[in-house]
Scaffold this motif. Structure first.
Motif, PDB file in Angstrom:
ATOM      1  N   VAL A 186     -72.987  -9.933   9.403  1.00  0.00           N
ATOM      2  CA  VAL A 186     -71.708 -10.563   9.097  1.00  0.00           C
ATOM      3  C   VAL A 186     -70.699 -10.289  10.206  1.00  0.00           C
ATOM      4  N   THR A 187     -69.599 -11.035  10.146  1.00  0.00           N
ATOM      5  CA  THR A 187     -68.457 -10.845  11.044  1.00  0.00           C
ATOM      6  C   THR A 187     -67.212 -10.639  10.201  1.00  0.00           C
ATOM      7  N   VAL A 188     -66.423  -9.636  10.555  1.00  0.00           N
ATOM      8  CA  VAL A 188     -65.180  -9.333   9.849  1.00  0.00           C
ATOM      9  C   VAL A 188     -63.994  -9.732  10.721  1.00  0.00           C
ATOM     10  N   VAL A 189     -63.145 -10.600  10.210  1.00  0.00           N
ATOM     11  CA  VAL A 189     -61.871 -10.884  10.860  1.00  0.00           C
ATOM     12  C   VAL A 189     -60.859  -9.946  10.217  1.00  0.00           C
ATOM     13  N   ASP A 190     -60.434  -8.957  10.977  1.00  0.00           N
ATOM     14  CA  ASP A 190     -59.554  -7.901  10.479  1.00  0.00           C
ATOM     15  C   ASP A 190     -58.106  -8.320  10.691  1.00  0.00           C
ATOM     16  N   TYR A 213     -59.296 -16.360  23.652  1.00  0.00           N
ATOM     17  CA  TYR A 213     -57.844 -16.457  23.702  1.00  0.00           C
ATOM     18  C   TYR A 213     -57.211 -15.097  23.434  1.00  0.00           C
ATOM     19  N   VAL A 214     -57.748 -14.062  24.024  1.00  0.00           N
ATOM     20  CA  VAL A 214     -57.283 -12.703  23.759  1.00  0.00           C
ATOM     21  C   VAL A 214     -55.874 -12.496  24.306  1.00  0.00           C
ATOM     22  N   GLN A 236     -69.866 -11.410  19.231  1.00  0.00           N
ATOM     23  CA  GLN A 236     -69.335 -10.265  19.939  1.00  0.00           C
ATOM     24  C   GLN A 236     -68.002  -9.851  19.335  1.00  0.00           C
ATOM     25  N   SER A 237     -67.783  -8.569  19.221  1.00  0.00           N
ATOM     26  CA  SER A 237     -66.524  -8.064  18.694  1.00  0.00           C
ATOM     27  C   SER A 237     -65.443  -8.141  19.764  1.00  0.00           C
ATOM     28  N   SER A 238     -64.192  -8.244  19.314  1.00  0.00           N
ATOM     29  CA  SER A 238     -63.082  -8.327  20.264  1.00  0.00           C
ATOM     30  C   SER A 238     -61.791  -7.948  19.553  1.00  0.00           C
ATOM     31  N   ASN A 239     -61.010  -7.065  20.165  1.00  0.00           N
ATOM     32  CA  ASN A 239     -59.736  -6.660  19.580  1.00  0.00           C
ATOM     33  C   ASN A 239     -58.594  -7.490  20.144  1.00  0.00           C
ATOM     34  N   GLY A 240     -57.569  -7.702  19.330  1.00  0.00           N
ATOM     35  CA  GLY A 240     -56.367  -8.378  19.794  1.00  0.00           C
ATOM     36  C   GLY A 240     -56.555  -9.827  20.149  1.00  0.00           C
ATOM     37  N   ASP A 268     -58.240  -8.621  14.803  1.00  0.00           N
ATOM     38  CA  ASP A 268     -59.404  -8.122  15.526  1.00  0.00           C
ATOM     39  C   ASP A 268     -60.662  -8.750  14.946  1.00  0.00           C
ATOM     40  N   ILE A 269     -61.690  -8.883  15.795  1.00  0.00           N
ATOM     41  CA  ILE A 269     -62.996  -9.360  15.357  1.00  0.00           C
ATOM     42  C   ILE A 269     -63.961  -8.185  15.387  1.00  0.00           C
TER      43      ILE A 269
END
Length: 291
Positions: free
Chosen positions: A94-98, A174-175, A133-137, A143-144
């Motif tokens: 799964v993917t969490v959109v935080d 689009y970070v 892939q995870s990515s912050n901001g 965050d992803i």
């Protein structure tokens, strides 16, 4: 048995990789043998290594769905000191959109497809089926968390989980840079095959066409760049009308916008021109203003 260990074992029964978090919601630090990655790193980390440490070192990379590992003596001390349970979203598929605050939650409700949601202390987790892939901001307060990341377990949530949509997979392109204002123009990263899993064209074909289009836009330094951006978006979009999708068209549009902005076109004007171009192409693409 502690409350957190009991909770972790319930997740393990579902095949979810778990790990203990210390007070303050962070992972436990590496043991002496793994300090500064001297052990070589775990095999499932970004850089594969030879670490066979039985303790919950290396944060998300230590997450396990094995009862034997989770209840082992090597993990016992961590569970006694634990302040929360975390899980590896990517390992659970799964993917969490935080969403870290009320503004981020409001943006998600206006922009993203509804899916299973979990209330957090300050916002919500939106959970989609599928990994990335995870990515912050990726946006202010957003965050992803999926591959190579962990998320706190805060309950099963409510609502039906849906497949990971392109509106989420395009977000890391689009970070927002550290220190940037929420109103600042967002840099747009290059299109890659990672956001175009449903495109029937080769990466070379798409990239060649895009590069030619970007050159046409940046060639209009005095006037006409916005009109050229419209034409490029319309042409590129038309190439993808028959694709099953997703084709990563938001990322393509972002590069066209960036090219137009680089020669003096106001960003909002460039976005509208690209949106109109995609709209007239007949390609099913969400607005570039949405991301």
């Amino acid at each position: 048995m502690s409350e957190y260990l009991r909770q972790a074992l319930e997740l393990v029964e579902l095949g979810v990789p778990v790990l203990p978090l210390r007070e303050g919601k962070g992972p436990f630090g590496n043991c002496d043998a793994c300090a500064k990655n001297d052990c070589g790193g775990r095999p499932n980390m970004k850089s594969a290594g030879t670490c066979a440490c039985p303790r919950p070192c290396h944060a998300w990379a230590a997450a396990s769905s094995s009862v034997d590992v989770v209840t082992s003596a090597a993990w016992a001390a961590a569970w006694r000191q634990a302040g929360a349970v975390a899980y590896h979203p990517g390992g659970a598929g799964v993917t969490v959109v935080d969403l870290d605050n009320a503004d981020a939650v409001s943006w998600a409700r206006d922009t993203l497809p509804a899916t299973r949601t979990v209330a957090t202390t300050r916002g919500e987790h939106w959970i989609y089926l599928g990994t990335m892939q995870s990515s912050n901001g990726v946006r202010p307060g957003v965050d992803i968390k999926s591959l190579m990341a962990y998320a706190r377990w805060l309950g099963p949530g409510v609502g039906e989980m849906i497949r990971l949509p392109e509106t989420v997979t395009a977000l890391p392109r689009y970070v927002v840079p550290a220190g940037a204002l929420a109103s600042s123009p967002m840099p747009r990263a290059a299109w890659t095959r990672a956001v175009a899993s449903g495109c029937r064209h080769t990466e070379r074909y798409v990239r060649t066409g895009l590069d030619k289009g970007l050159a046409m836009v940046t060639g209009h330094r005095e006037q006409g760049a916005a009109s050229q951006a419209f034409g490029v978006a319309r042409f590129l979009g038309s190439l993808h009308r028959e694709c099953p999708g997703p084709c990563g068209l938001e990322a393509l549009g972002g590069e066209i916008v960036q090219a137009a902005v680089s020669v003096g076109v106001p960003e909002n004007y460039a976005v509208r021109a690209v949106d109109r171009g995609f709209g007239e192409s007949g390609a099913p693409v969400p607005s570039t203003q949405m991301v």
